[in-house]
Scaffold this motif. Structure first.
Motif, PDB file in Angstrom:
ATOM      1  N   ALA A  79       0.862  -1.180   0.000  1.00  0.00           N
ATOM      2  CA  ALA A  79       0.000   0.000   0.000  1.00  0.00           C
ATOM      3  C   ALA A  79       0.899   1.231   0.000  1.00  0.00           C
ATOM      4  O   ALA A  79       1.948   1.241   0.645  1.00  0.00           O
ATOM      5  CB  ALA A  79      -0.892  -0.006   1.227  1.00  0.00           C
ATOM      6  N   VAL A  80       0.496   2.254  -0.723  1.00  0.00           N
ATOM      7  CA  VAL A  80       1.302   3.473  -0.834  1.00  0.00           C
ATOM      8  C   VAL A  80       0.571   4.629  -0.168  1.00  0.00           C
ATOM      9  O   VAL A  80      -0.606   4.866  -0.436  1.00  0.00           O
ATOM     10  CB  VAL A  80       1.591   3.820  -2.310  1.00  0.00           C
ATOM     11  N   THR A  81       1.276   5.324   0.707  1.00  0.00           N
ATOM     12  CA  THR A  81       0.779   6.553   1.308  1.00  0.00           C
ATOM     13  C   THR A  81       1.600   7.693   0.740  1.00  0.00           C
ATOM     14  O   THR A  81       2.804   7.778   1.004  1.00  0.00           O
ATOM     15  CB  THR A  81       0.920   6.531   2.849  1.00  0.00           C
ATOM     16  N   GLY A  82       0.969   8.511  -0.080  1.00  0.00           N
ATOM     17  CA  GLY A  82       1.645   9.682  -0.637  1.00  0.00           C
ATOM     18  C   GLY A  82       1.483  10.853   0.311  1.00  0.00           C
ATOM     19  O   GLY A  82       0.373  11.167   0.741  1.00  0.00           O
ATOM     20  N   VAL A  83       2.584  11.488   0.671  1.00  0.00           N
ATOM     21  CA  VAL A  83       2.555  12.609   1.607  1.00  0.00           C
ATOM     22  C   VAL A  83       3.126  13.835   0.900  1.00  0.00           C
ATOM     23  O   VAL A  83       4.329  13.887   0.630  1.00  0.00           O
ATOM     24  CB  VAL A  83       3.390  12.304   2.874  1.00  0.00           C
ATOM     25  N   PRO A  84       2.261  14.816   0.573  1.00  0.00           N
ATOM     26  CA  PRO A  84       2.792  16.043  -0.032  1.00  0.00           C
ATOM     27  C   PRO A  84       3.823  16.687   0.880  1.00  0.00           C
ATOM     28  O   PRO A  84       3.640  16.723   2.104  1.00  0.00           O
ATOM     29  CB  PRO A  84       1.551  16.933  -0.191  1.00  0.00           C
ATOM     30  N   VAL A  85       4.884  17.176   0.310  1.00  0.00           N
ATOM     31  CA  VAL A  85       5.985  17.732   1.104  1.00  0.00           C
ATOM     32  C   VAL A  85       5.478  18.830   2.038  1.00  0.00           C
ATOM     33  O   VAL A  85       5.975  18.971   3.161  1.00  0.00           O
ATOM     34  CB  VAL A  85       7.131  18.225   0.185  1.00  0.00           C
ATOM     35  N   LYS A  86       4.462  19.578   1.623  1.00  0.00           N
ATOM     36  CA  LYS A  86       3.921  20.645   2.465  1.00  0.00           C
ATOM     37  C   LYS A  86       3.189  20.102   3.687  1.00  0.00           C
ATOM     38  O   LYS A  86       2.963  20.825   4.647  1.00  0.00           O
ATOM     39  CB  LYS A  86       2.979  21.529   1.654  1.00  0.00           C
ATOM     40  N   GLU A  87       2.799  18.834   3.646  1.00  0.00           N
ATOM     41  CA  GLU A  87       2.067  18.240   4.767  1.00  0.00           C
ATOM     42  C   GLU A  87       2.968  17.508   5.760  1.00  0.00           C
ATOM     43  O   GLU A  87       2.481  16.985   6.760  1.00  0.00           O
ATOM     44  CB  GLU A  87       0.992  17.282   4.252  1.00  0.00           C
ATOM     45  N   LEU A  88       4.254  17.460   5.480  1.00  0.00           N
ATOM     46  CA  LEU A  88       5.156  16.836   6.451  1.00  0.00           C
ATOM     47  C   LEU A  88       5.110  17.660   7.724  1.00  0.00           C
ATOM     48  O   LEU A  88       5.275  18.878   7.707  1.00  0.00           O
ATOM     49  CB  LEU A  88       6.583  16.763   5.906  1.00  0.00           C
ATOM     50  N   ASP A  89       4.852  17.020   8.799  1.00  0.00           N
ATOM     51  CA  ASP A  89       4.673  17.677  10.079  1.00  0.00           C
ATOM     52  C   ASP A  89       5.988  18.305  10.550  1.00  0.00           C
ATOM     53  O   ASP A  89       6.990  17.614  10.728  1.00  0.00           O
ATOM     54  CB  ASP A  89       4.175  16.630  11.085  1.00  0.00           C
ATOM     55  N   ALA A  90       5.976  19.626  10.758  1.00  0.00           N
ATOM     56  CA  ALA A  90       7.189  20.349  11.165  1.00  0.00           C
ATOM     57  C   ALA A  90       7.709  19.856  12.508  1.00  0.00           C
ATOM     58  O   ALA A  90       8.921  19.724  12.705  1.00  0.00           O
ATOM     59  CB  ALA A  90       6.911  21.846  11.217  1.00  0.00           C
ATOM     60  N   MET A  91       6.816  19.548  13.434  1.00  0.00           N
ATOM     61  CA  MET A  91       7.249  19.053  14.744  1.00  0.00           C
ATOM     62  C   MET A  91       7.921  17.693  14.594  1.00  0.00           C
ATOM     63  O   MET A  91       8.956  17.433  15.203  1.00  0.00           O
ATOM     64  CB  MET A  91       6.066  18.951  15.708  1.00  0.00           C
ATOM     65  N   ALA A  92       7.329  16.855  13.759  1.00  0.00           N
ATOM     66  CA  ALA A  92       7.932  15.532  13.536  1.00  0.00           C
ATOM     67  C   ALA A  92       9.311  15.684  12.907  1.00  0.00           C
ATOM     68  O   ALA A  92      10.249  14.988  13.298  1.00  0.00           O
ATOM     69  CB  ALA A  92       7.029  14.688  12.641  1.00  0.00           C
ATOM     70  N   LEU A  93       9.451  16.598  11.962  1.00  0.00           N
ATOM     71  CA  LEU A  93      10.756  16.808  11.331  1.00  0.00           C
ATOM     72  C   LEU A  93      11.790  17.272  12.351  1.00  0.00           C
ATOM     73  O   LEU A  93      12.946  16.846  12.302  1.00  0.00           O
ATOM     74  CB  LEU A  93      10.646  17.800  10.176  1.00  0.00           C
ATOM     75  N   ARG A  94      11.401  18.134  13.281  1.00  0.00           N
ATOM     76  CA  ARG A  94      12.348  18.580  14.318  1.00  0.00           C
ATOM     77  C   ARG A  94      12.759  17.412  15.200  1.00  0.00           C
ATOM     78  O   ARG A  94      13.918  17.266  15.562  1.00  0.00           O
ATOM     79  CB  ARG A  94      11.731  19.707  15.153  1.00  0.00           C
ATOM     80  N   ARG A  95      11.811  16.553  15.562  1.00  0.00           N
ATOM     81  CA  ARG A  95      12.138  15.397  16.401  1.00  0.00           C
ATOM     82  C   ARG A  95      13.011  14.410  15.634  1.00  0.00           C
ATOM     83  O   ARG A  95      13.932  13.828  16.202  1.00  0.00           O
ATOM     84  CB  ARG A  95      10.860  14.729  16.883  1.00  0.00           C
ATOM     85  N   ILE A  96      12.710  14.219  14.369  1.00  0.00           N
ATOM     86  CA  ILE A  96      13.503  13.319  13.524  1.00  0.00           C
ATOM     87  C   ILE A  96      14.916  13.860  13.365  1.00  0.00           C
ATOM     88  O   ILE A  96      15.885  13.114  13.329  1.00  0.00           O
ATOM     89  CB  ILE A  96      12.829  13.147  12.143  1.00  0.00           C
ATOM     90  N   ASP A  97      15.038  15.179  13.281  1.00  0.00           N
ATOM     91  CA  ASP A  97      16.344  15.807  13.100  1.00  0.00           C
ATOM     92  C   ASP A  97      17.296  15.394  14.216  1.00  0.00           C
ATOM     93  O   ASP A  97      18.425  15.010  13.982  1.00  0.00           O
ATOM     94  CB  ASP A  97      16.173  17.324  13.061  1.00  0.00           C
ATOM     95  N   SER A  98      16.832  15.440  15.445  1.00  0.00           N
ATOM     96  CA  SER A  98      17.691  15.079  16.576  1.00  0.00           C
ATOM     97  C   SER A  98      17.953  13.570  16.628  1.00  0.00           C
ATOM     98  O   SER A  98      18.956  13.131  17.179  1.00  0.00           O
ATOM     99  CB  SER A  98      17.077  15.552  17.893  1.00  0.00           C
ATOM    100  N   PHE A  99      17.064  12.780  16.045  1.00  0.00           N
ATOM    101  CA  PHE A  99      17.240  11.329  16.025  1.00  0.00           C
ATOM    102  C   PHE A  99      18.499  10.934  15.245  1.00  0.00           C
ATOM    103  O   PHE A  99      19.134   9.938  15.556  1.00  0.00           O
ATOM    104  CB  PHE A  99      16.002  10.673  15.395  1.00  0.00           C
ATOM    105  N   GLY A 100      18.872  11.745  14.278  1.00  0.00           N
ATOM    106  CA  GLY A 100      20.062  11.467  13.479  1.00  0.00           C
ATOM    107  C   GLY A 100      21.330  11.349  14.302  1.00  0.00           C
ATOM    108  O   GLY A 100      22.260  10.638  13.942  1.00  0.00           O
TER     109      GLY A 100
END
Length: 171
Positions: A125-146
């Motif tokens: 199954a494919v979930t397409g996520v428009p780049v504008k809908e990527l959650d900013a909070m999730a991106l910040r949390r993911i950033d530190s995960f690196g």
């Protein structure tokens, strides 16, 4: 490609790697619209129709191996999250080739189409996520995960991780 398990709070990155879609031995495969821009429109149209079919570009063996490897590790391959572009309709080939910016946009769209087609070929199954809908909070949390998993931890890997998590949540 980023394979994940868990939730934002229990995230585990199972695997991350670059996916090769373009056949390096096929002239112009890595940037097909750039290659077509160098040709008269009639030749570009003929070349486009003959060579840039998503099914001809897909390297299914590698994907099947990665999917099988994840399953052997005890993971269910539940779906595929793909980061989508803006969603604006592209003009015809001649219009695309007249604009360098549209050439890049069209190449991005073409490769996304290949990924969607390939996921369907694997029964995912494919979930397409428009780049504008990527959650900013999730991106910040993911950033530190690196910092935990080490480099490289590039923007495209962060986006892919959030899209994969969204695919799990929506699945």
């Amino acid at each position: 490609m980023v394979a994940v398990a868990g939730t934002m709070d229990t995230l585990r990155v199972l695997e991350r790697r670059r996916i090769t879609i373009a056949d390096a031995e096929l002239p112009g495969a890595k940037q097909p619209y750039h290659a077509a821009a160098e040709l008269p429109i009639a030749k570009a149209e003929a070349l486009y129709g003959r060579r840039w079919n998503p099914r001809g570009r897909w390297r299914g063996k590698r994907w099947r191996r990665r999917s099988r490897w994840l399953r052997l590790q005890g993971h269910e391959v539940a779906g595929c999250g793909i980061v989508l572009g803006s969603g604006k309709a592209l003009p015809g080939l001649e219009g695309i080739l007249a604009s360098h910016a549209l050439i890049h946009t069209a190449e991005g769209e073409m490769f996304r189409e290949v990924l969607v087609w390939a996921a369907h070929e694997l029964g995912l199954a494919v979930t397409g996520v428009p780049v504008k809908e990527l959650d900013a909070m999730a991106l910040r949390r993911i950033d530190s995960f690196g910092k935990l998993i080490g480099p490289p931890w590039t923007e495209d890997q962060k986006y892919a991780t959030v899209a994969a998590l969204m695919a799990l949540w929506r699945g």
